[in-house]
Scaffold this active site. Structure first.
Site, PDB file in Angstrom:
ATOM      1  N   HIS A   1      18.201  12.465  45.606  1.00  0.00           N
ATOM      2  CA  HIS A   1      19.645  12.315  45.434  1.00  0.00           C
ATOM      3  C   HIS A   1      20.047  11.342  44.323  1.00  0.00           C
ATOM      4  CE1 HIS A   1      18.481   8.861  47.757  1.00  0.00           C
ATOM      5  NE2 HIS A   1      19.605   8.289  47.373  1.00  0.00           N
TER       6      HIS A   1
ATOM      7  N   HIS B   1      23.738   8.698  40.707  1.00  0.00           N
ATOM      8  CA  HIS B   1      23.711   8.929  42.156  1.00  0.00           C
ATOM      9  C   HIS B   1      24.440  10.247  42.395  1.00  0.00           C
ATOM     10  CE1 HIS B   1      23.970   8.227  46.452  1.00  0.00           C
ATOM     11  NE2 HIS B   1      23.146   7.203  46.290  1.00  0.00           N
TER      12      HIS B   1
END
Length: 176
Positions: free
Chosen positions: A82, A97
């Site tokens: 992620h 992110h």
């Protein structure tokens, strides 16, 4: 909301005696979508600039599967399904992110393409993300792009709502 998982990035500091002359570094968007300033990110850690200054990209609602790309030329310091960090040779490191609270997916909907230690160029593929799956879990696809260890106001924030393509100019890291 949980804090973003960016623990122990192992970012190195270049030796001042061998450091190249300071330069402005261009950071590109990891994903296509709508630009927003960090203070509009739906996570207080990013919104308050506690991780560093930067901007965020929100992919379109119908995005499907996207490939997130390297935000600048450098070495991959950390890569998770992620999120990832790329450090420029002159020192600055940029965290991407992908989505908010996506660490809780434990990799579901993500495929890692790059590895820690890889040398990458801006625009190189890093991970893929199934945007439809992330959103089906009621998670935001708002994706912060942050200069680690920088002031919250390190860059001029983009105007909210502008569009950018993956690999398109996002912001510049000023020379030191």
């Amino acid at each position: 909301m949980s804090s973003p998982d960016v623990s122990s990035p192992e970012v190195s500091t270049p030796d001042a005696s061998t450091e190249a002359p300071t330069q402005v570094i261009s950071v590109v968007s990891p994903l296509p979508g709508r630009l927003i300033p960090l203070n509009e990110v739906p996570d207080p850690v990013f919104a308050k600039g506690l991780v560093g200054g930067g901007a965020a990209v929100v992919p379109d609602d119908d995005a499907g599967v996207l490939t997130a790309v390297a935000p600048l030329d450098g070495r991959v310091i950390k890569v998770m399904p992620h999120a990832y960090i790329v450090q420029h040779a002159s020192g600055p490191a940029v965290l991407v992110h992908v989505g908010i609270d996506t660490v809780g997916l434990k990799g579901e909907g993500f495929t890692v393409l790059a590895q820690k230690g890889d040398q990458v160029r801006a625009g190189d593929p890093m991970i893929t993300v199934d945007v439809t799956l992330v959103r089906s879990k009621d998670l935001s696809m708002c994706s912060p792009v942050v200069i680690l260890d920088s002031a919250a106001d390190a860059i001029e924030p983009p105007a909210s709502g502008g569009r950018v393509e993956a690999g398109g100019h996002l912001f510049k890291i000023p020379g030191r």
